[in-house]
Write a protein that holds these residues in place. Sequence first.
Motif, PDB file in Angstrom:
ATOM      1  N   THR A 163       1.010  -1.174  -0.111  1.00 48.56           N
ATOM      2  CA  THR A 163       0.024  -0.198   0.039  1.00 48.56           C
ATOM      3  C   THR A 163       0.727   1.176   0.029  1.00 48.56           C
ATOM      4  O   THR A 163       1.763   1.455   0.903  1.00 48.56           O
ATOM      5  N   ALA A 164       0.548   2.212  -1.043  1.00 48.86           N
ATOM      6  CA  ALA A 164       1.367   3.404  -0.995  1.00 48.86           C
ATOM      7  C   ALA A 164       0.934   4.171  -0.181  1.00 48.86           C
ATOM      8  O   ALA A 164      -0.357   4.509   0.109  1.00 48.86           O
ATOM      9  N   VAL A 165       1.683   4.768   1.307  1.00 46.55           N
ATOM     10  CA  VAL A 165       1.131   5.368   2.512  1.00 46.55           C
ATOM     11  C   VAL A 165       1.698   6.579   2.328  1.00 46.55           C
ATOM     12  O   VAL A 165       1.242   7.476   3.138  1.00 46.55           O
ATOM     13  N   GLY A 166       2.428   7.193   1.510  1.00 44.92           N
ATOM     14  CA  GLY A 166       2.859   8.663   1.327  1.00 44.92           C
ATOM     15  C   GLY A 166       4.186   8.725   0.541  1.00 44.92           C
ATOM     16  O   GLY A 166       4.705   7.886  -0.116  1.00 44.92           O
ATOM     17  N   VAL A 167       4.477   9.917   0.295  1.00 45.11           N
ATOM     18  CA  VAL A 167       5.772  10.387  -0.273  1.00 45.11           C
ATOM     19  C   VAL A 167       6.731  11.166   0.649  1.00 45.11           C
ATOM     20  O   VAL A 167       6.152  12.014   1.447  1.00 45.11           O
ATOM     21  N   ASP A 168       7.798  10.768   0.925  1.00 46.87           N
ATOM     22  CA  ASP A 168       8.691  11.286   1.736  1.00 46.87           C
ATOM     23  C   ASP A 168       9.248  12.564   1.519  1.00 46.87           C
ATOM     24  O   ASP A 168       9.233  13.069   0.426  1.00 46.87           O
ATOM     25  N   LEU A 186       8.393   7.456  -2.832  1.00 47.60           N
ATOM     26  CA  LEU A 186       7.314   6.644  -2.355  1.00 47.60           C
ATOM     27  C   LEU A 186       7.532   5.867  -1.554  1.00 47.60           C
ATOM     28  O   LEU A 186       8.339   4.965  -1.372  1.00 47.60           O
ATOM     29  N   VAL A 187       6.673   6.023  -0.545  1.00 49.82           N
ATOM     30  CA  VAL A 187       6.680   5.081   0.777  1.00 49.82           C
ATOM     31  C   VAL A 187       5.519   4.078   0.690  1.00 49.82           C
ATOM     32  O   VAL A 187       4.481   4.271   0.548  1.00 49.82           O
ATOM     33  N   VAL A 188       5.921   2.802   0.573  1.00 52.64           N
ATOM     34  CA  VAL A 188       5.169   1.655   0.526  1.00 52.64           C
ATOM     35  C   VAL A 188       5.361   0.541   1.525  1.00 52.64           C
ATOM     36  O   VAL A 188       6.204   0.260   2.335  1.00 52.64           O
ATOM     37  N   ARG A 189       4.058   0.447   2.353  1.00 48.91           N
ATOM     38  CA  ARG A 189       3.770  -0.698   3.248  1.00 48.91           C
ATOM     39  C   ARG A 189       3.809  -1.895   2.671  1.00 48.91           C
ATOM     40  O   ARG A 189       2.698  -2.254   2.057  1.00 48.91           O
TER      41      ARG A 189
END
Length: 296
Positions: free
Chosen positions: A259-264, A269-272
Amino acid sequence: MRDSLDIETVSAALVTSGRPWREVEFHPALGSTNTRLRELLTGTAGQTGAYAAARALEDRGLWWVVLTDHQTGGRGRLGRAWTVPDRASLAVSVAVPVADPAQAGWMPLLAGLALSRAVRRVTEATGAALTARLKWPNDVLLAEDGDRKLSGILCELVTVGSGQTVVVGTGVNIDQTREELPVDTATSLALAGARVSREDLLVAYLDELTAVLAGAGVGTDAAGASGAAEVRTAYRAACSTIGLTVRVHLPTGDAVEGTAVGVDDDGALVVRTDHGVRTFAAGDVVHVRPAAGGLA
Protein backbone atom coordinates in the motif's frame (compact mmCIF):
# COMPACT_ATOMS: atom_id res chain seq x y z
CA MET A 1 -5.67 22.70 -39.61
CA ARG A 2 -3.62 22.95 -36.43
CA ASP A 3 -1.92 26.30 -35.86
CA SER A 4 1.68 26.89 -34.92
CA LEU A 5 2.41 28.33 -31.50
CA ASP A 6 2.05 32.11 -31.36
CA ILE A 7 5.56 32.58 -30.07
CA GLU A 8 5.39 36.39 -29.99
CA THR A 9 2.41 36.29 -27.62
CA VAL A 10 4.05 33.62 -25.46
CA SER A 11 7.33 35.52 -25.23
CA ALA A 12 5.58 38.77 -24.35
CA ALA A 13 3.64 37.01 -21.59
CA LEU A 14 6.57 35.12 -20.07
CA VAL A 15 9.62 37.37 -20.38
CA THR A 16 8.29 40.23 -18.33
CA SER A 17 8.67 41.88 -14.95
CA GLY A 18 7.74 39.68 -12.02
CA ARG A 19 8.43 36.42 -13.83
CA PRO A 20 11.76 34.59 -13.69
CA TRP A 21 11.82 33.46 -17.33
CA ARG A 22 14.62 35.15 -19.22
CA GLU A 23 14.37 33.86 -22.78
CA VAL A 24 12.06 31.82 -25.00
CA GLU A 25 13.51 29.74 -27.83
CA PHE A 26 11.09 28.22 -30.34
CA HIS A 27 11.65 25.52 -32.98
CA PRO A 28 9.07 24.43 -35.57
CA ALA A 29 10.49 20.91 -35.16
CA LEU A 30 13.08 19.56 -32.73
CA GLY A 31 14.33 16.19 -31.61
CA SER A 32 14.06 16.96 -27.88
CA THR A 33 13.49 20.18 -25.98
CA ASN A 34 15.33 18.70 -22.99
CA THR A 35 18.38 17.89 -25.11
CA ARG A 36 18.42 21.37 -26.65
CA LEU A 37 18.19 23.07 -23.27
CA ARG A 38 20.87 20.84 -21.80
CA GLU A 39 23.14 21.83 -24.70
CA LEU A 40 22.44 25.50 -24.04
CA LEU A 41 23.31 25.07 -20.39
CA THR A 42 26.56 23.24 -21.05
CA GLY A 43 27.67 25.50 -23.89
CA THR A 44 27.56 22.75 -26.52
CA ALA A 45 24.57 24.08 -28.48
CA GLY A 46 25.07 24.72 -32.17
CA GLN A 47 23.10 26.96 -34.47
CA THR A 48 19.77 25.43 -35.48
CA GLY A 49 18.22 28.01 -37.77
CA ALA A 50 15.25 28.17 -35.46
CA TYR A 51 13.21 31.22 -34.73
CA ALA A 52 14.31 32.24 -31.26
CA ALA A 53 13.05 35.02 -29.04
CA ALA A 54 16.47 35.00 -27.45
CA ARG A 55 19.69 36.92 -27.18
CA ALA A 56 23.14 35.39 -26.82
CA LEU A 57 24.12 31.86 -25.89
CA GLU A 58 26.42 33.18 -23.17
CA ASP A 59 23.33 33.50 -20.97
CA ARG A 60 23.82 29.74 -20.57
CA GLY A 61 20.16 28.83 -20.58
CA LEU A 62 19.27 29.50 -16.94
CA TRP A 63 15.53 30.23 -16.63
CA TRP A 64 15.20 29.69 -20.37
CA VAL A 65 12.12 28.18 -22.01
CA VAL A 66 12.56 25.93 -25.06
CA LEU A 67 9.46 25.10 -27.13
CA THR A 68 8.66 23.17 -30.26
CA ASP A 69 5.58 22.52 -32.37
CA HIS A 70 6.76 19.02 -33.20
CA GLN A 71 9.05 17.01 -30.92
CA THR A 72 10.39 14.20 -33.06
CA GLY A 73 12.65 12.44 -30.56
CA GLY A 74 11.10 13.14 -27.18
CA ARG A 75 11.94 10.90 -24.25
CA GLY A 76 10.18 9.82 -21.11
CA ARG A 77 11.60 8.22 -18.00
CA LEU A 78 14.20 5.46 -18.57
CA GLY A 79 14.60 6.49 -22.20
CA ARG A 80 11.08 5.62 -23.31
CA ALA A 81 10.02 7.23 -26.60
CA TRP A 82 7.50 10.08 -26.60
CA THR A 83 6.13 10.94 -30.04
CA VAL A 84 3.09 13.03 -31.04
CA PRO A 85 1.68 14.56 -34.24
CA ASP A 86 2.84 17.99 -35.35
CA ARG A 87 1.19 20.88 -33.42
CA ALA A 88 -1.07 18.53 -31.44
CA SER A 89 0.63 18.86 -28.08
CA LEU A 90 2.61 21.14 -25.84
CA ALA A 91 6.32 20.28 -25.64
CA VAL A 92 8.32 22.55 -23.35
CA SER A 93 11.48 22.44 -21.27
CA VAL A 94 12.62 24.98 -18.71
CA ALA A 95 15.88 25.34 -16.79
CA VAL A 96 15.54 25.95 -13.04
CA PRO A 97 18.68 26.44 -10.91
CA VAL A 98 18.58 24.67 -7.54
CA ALA A 99 20.44 25.85 -4.46
CA ASP A 100 20.51 22.30 -3.09
CA PRO A 101 20.74 19.23 -5.40
CA ALA A 102 18.45 17.42 -2.95
CA GLN A 103 15.63 19.60 -4.32
CA ALA A 104 15.90 17.78 -7.65
CA GLY A 105 14.00 14.76 -6.36
CA TRP A 106 10.92 16.91 -5.90
CA MET A 107 11.06 18.68 -9.24
CA PRO A 108 8.88 16.28 -11.30
CA LEU A 109 6.38 16.23 -8.43
CA LEU A 110 6.26 20.03 -8.18
CA ALA A 111 5.94 20.36 -11.95
CA GLY A 112 3.05 17.89 -11.91
CA LEU A 113 1.32 19.85 -9.18
CA ALA A 114 1.75 23.08 -11.16
CA LEU A 115 0.43 21.48 -14.34
CA SER A 116 -2.61 19.99 -12.59
CA ARG A 117 -3.52 23.45 -11.29
CA ALA A 118 -3.00 25.00 -14.73
CA VAL A 119 -5.20 22.39 -16.41
CA ARG A 120 -7.96 23.06 -13.92
CA ARG A 121 -7.69 26.84 -14.33
CA VAL A 122 -7.56 26.90 -18.13
CA THR A 123 -10.28 24.29 -18.70
CA GLU A 124 -12.53 25.94 -16.13
CA ALA A 125 -12.28 29.15 -18.13
CA THR A 126 -13.68 27.30 -21.16
CA GLY A 127 -16.65 25.99 -19.18
CA ALA A 128 -15.36 22.40 -19.21
CA ALA A 129 -13.37 22.17 -15.96
CA LEU A 130 -11.27 18.99 -15.83
CA THR A 131 -9.80 17.20 -12.84
CA ALA A 132 -6.09 16.50 -13.29
CA ARG A 133 -4.78 13.91 -10.85
CA LEU A 134 -1.15 13.15 -10.05
CA LYS A 135 0.36 9.70 -10.40
CA TRP A 136 3.72 9.41 -8.64
CA PRO A 137 6.27 10.33 -9.79
CA ASN A 138 5.77 12.15 -13.08
CA ASP A 139 2.39 11.57 -14.72
CA VAL A 140 -0.72 13.73 -14.86
CA LEU A 141 -4.00 11.86 -15.39
CA LEU A 142 -7.50 13.01 -16.30
CA ALA A 143 -10.30 11.73 -14.11
CA GLU A 144 -12.88 12.58 -16.80
CA ASP A 145 -11.33 10.04 -19.18
CA GLY A 146 -10.84 7.10 -16.86
CA ASP A 147 -7.58 8.35 -15.36
CA ARG A 148 -5.82 8.12 -18.70
CA LYS A 149 -2.46 9.85 -19.03
CA LEU A 150 -2.50 13.46 -20.18
CA SER A 151 1.10 14.42 -19.52
CA GLY A 152 4.53 13.09 -18.70
CA ILE A 153 7.34 15.04 -17.05
CA LEU A 154 11.05 14.31 -17.38
CA CYS A 155 13.58 16.08 -15.13
CA GLU A 156 17.35 15.99 -15.59
CA LEU A 157 20.01 17.40 -13.27
CA VAL A 158 22.73 19.35 -15.10
CA THR A 159 25.93 20.82 -13.65
CA VAL A 160 26.40 24.43 -14.76
CA GLY A 161 29.67 25.93 -13.54
CA SER A 162 29.76 25.40 -9.79
CA GLY A 163 25.98 25.08 -9.50
CA GLN A 164 23.21 22.65 -10.36
CA THR A 165 20.23 23.19 -12.65
CA VAL A 166 17.21 20.98 -13.28
CA VAL A 167 15.87 20.76 -16.81
CA VAL A 168 12.12 20.19 -16.50
CA GLY A 169 10.63 18.73 -19.66
CA THR A 170 6.85 18.52 -20.02
CA GLY A 171 4.68 17.07 -22.73
CA VAL A 172 0.92 17.64 -22.68
CA ASN A 173 -1.58 16.11 -25.11
CA ILE A 174 -3.82 18.94 -26.30
CA ASP A 175 -6.12 17.88 -29.13
CA GLN A 176 -5.13 14.42 -30.34
CA THR A 177 -7.87 12.07 -31.38
CA ARG A 178 -8.00 8.56 -29.92
CA GLU A 179 -6.47 7.24 -33.15
CA GLU A 180 -3.50 9.61 -32.88
CA LEU A 181 -2.50 8.37 -29.42
CA PRO A 182 -0.09 5.44 -29.28
CA VAL A 183 -1.78 3.58 -26.41
CA ASP A 184 -5.28 3.32 -24.95
CA THR A 185 -3.98 4.51 -21.58
CA ALA A 186 -3.33 8.01 -22.99
CA THR A 187 -5.74 10.89 -23.49
CA SER A 188 -5.84 14.54 -24.54
CA LEU A 189 -7.68 17.58 -23.27
CA ALA A 190 -9.93 17.47 -26.32
CA LEU A 191 -10.87 13.84 -25.72
CA ALA A 192 -11.84 14.75 -22.15
CA GLY A 193 -14.10 17.52 -23.44
CA ALA A 194 -11.97 20.69 -23.27
CA ARG A 195 -10.75 22.82 -26.15
CA VAL A 196 -7.91 25.08 -25.04
CA SER A 197 -5.12 26.93 -26.79
CA ARG A 198 -1.58 25.73 -26.26
CA GLU A 199 -0.53 29.30 -25.55
CA ASP A 200 -3.03 29.69 -22.71
CA LEU A 201 -2.05 26.39 -21.09
CA LEU A 202 1.66 27.10 -21.45
CA VAL A 203 1.49 30.51 -19.77
CA ALA A 204 -0.79 29.18 -17.02
CA TYR A 205 1.54 26.21 -16.40
CA LEU A 206 4.69 28.31 -16.13
CA ASP A 207 2.91 30.82 -13.89
CA GLU A 208 1.78 27.98 -11.61
CA LEU A 209 5.27 26.47 -11.71
CA THR A 210 6.78 29.81 -10.72
CA ALA A 211 4.42 30.01 -7.73
CA VAL A 212 5.05 26.42 -6.64
CA LEU A 213 8.83 26.78 -6.90
CA ALA A 214 8.80 30.08 -5.00
CA GLY A 215 6.67 28.52 -2.28
CA ALA A 216 9.11 25.64 -1.94
CA GLY A 217 12.17 27.90 -1.98
CA VAL A 218 13.49 26.34 -5.20
CA GLY A 219 15.55 28.55 -7.47
CA THR A 220 16.43 30.95 -4.66
CA ASP A 221 18.94 31.06 -1.84
CA ALA A 222 16.14 31.03 0.71
CA ALA A 223 15.66 27.84 2.67
CA GLY A 224 11.88 28.01 2.37
CA ALA A 225 11.37 25.27 4.97
CA SER A 226 7.82 26.20 5.92
CA GLY A 227 6.85 26.89 2.32
CA ALA A 228 8.38 23.60 1.19
CA ALA A 229 6.33 21.75 3.78
CA GLU A 230 3.14 23.42 2.51
CA VAL A 231 3.90 22.57 -1.11
CA ARG A 232 4.71 18.97 -0.24
CA THR A 233 1.45 18.71 1.68
CA ALA A 234 -0.39 20.05 -1.36
CA TYR A 235 1.29 17.49 -3.59
CA ARG A 236 0.42 14.63 -1.26
CA ALA A 237 -3.21 15.77 -1.19
CA ALA A 238 -3.34 15.74 -4.99
CA CYS A 239 -1.46 12.47 -5.52
CA SER A 240 -3.87 9.68 -6.43
CA THR A 241 -1.17 7.04 -5.91
CA ILE A 242 -1.23 7.51 -2.14
CA GLY A 243 -3.70 5.11 -0.56
CA LEU A 244 -3.66 2.63 -3.44
CA THR A 245 -2.50 -0.96 -3.28
CA VAL A 246 0.28 -0.85 -5.85
CA ARG A 247 2.78 -3.06 -7.59
CA VAL A 248 6.22 -1.45 -7.92
CA HIS A 249 8.15 -2.86 -10.88
CA LEU A 250 11.93 -2.75 -10.47
CA PRO A 251 14.69 -2.75 -13.11
CA THR A 252 15.70 -6.25 -11.99
CA GLY A 253 12.34 -7.58 -13.18
CA ASP A 254 11.10 -8.05 -9.62
CA ALA A 255 7.92 -6.43 -8.33
CA VAL A 256 7.02 -5.27 -4.84
CA GLU A 257 3.38 -5.13 -3.80
CA GLY A 258 1.95 -3.10 -0.94
CA THR A 259 0.00 0.00 0.00
CA ALA A 260 1.38 3.38 -1.01
CA VAL A 261 1.15 5.29 2.27
CA GLY A 262 2.94 8.52 1.42
CA VAL A 263 5.72 10.46 -0.25
CA ASP A 264 8.67 11.31 1.97
CA ASP A 265 10.57 14.60 2.17
CA ASP A 266 13.01 13.42 -0.52
CA GLY A 267 10.15 12.80 -2.95
CA ALA A 268 10.35 8.99 -2.66
CA LEU A 269 7.25 6.79 -2.59
CA VAL A 270 6.66 5.07 0.75
CA VAL A 271 5.08 1.61 0.45
CA ARG A 272 3.93 -0.60 3.31
CA THR A 273 4.48 -4.25 2.38
CA ASP A 274 4.00 -7.54 4.20
CA HIS A 275 7.71 -7.39 5.02
CA GLY A 276 7.83 -3.82 6.31
CA VAL A 277 7.93 -0.28 4.95
CA ARG A 278 10.03 0.43 1.88
CA THR A 279 10.83 3.63 0.01
CA PHE A 280 11.40 3.94 -3.73
CA ALA A 281 13.08 6.85 -5.50
CA ALA A 282 11.72 7.71 -8.93
CA GLY A 283 14.95 6.72 -10.66
CA ASP A 284 14.88 3.26 -9.08
CA VAL A 285 11.55 2.05 -10.48
CA VAL A 286 10.26 1.11 -13.92
CA HIS A 287 6.52 1.35 -13.26
CA VAL A 288 4.14 1.84 -10.38
CA ARG A 289 0.75 0.35 -11.18
CA PRO A 290 -2.42 -0.39 -9.18
CA ALA A 291 -2.17 -4.01 -8.04
CA ALA A 292 -5.81 -4.54 -9.02
CA GLY A 293 -5.11 -3.44 -12.58
CA GLY A 294 -6.60 -0.51 -14.45
CA LEU A 295 -5.40 2.17 -16.82
CA ALA A 296 -3.26 4.10 -14.33
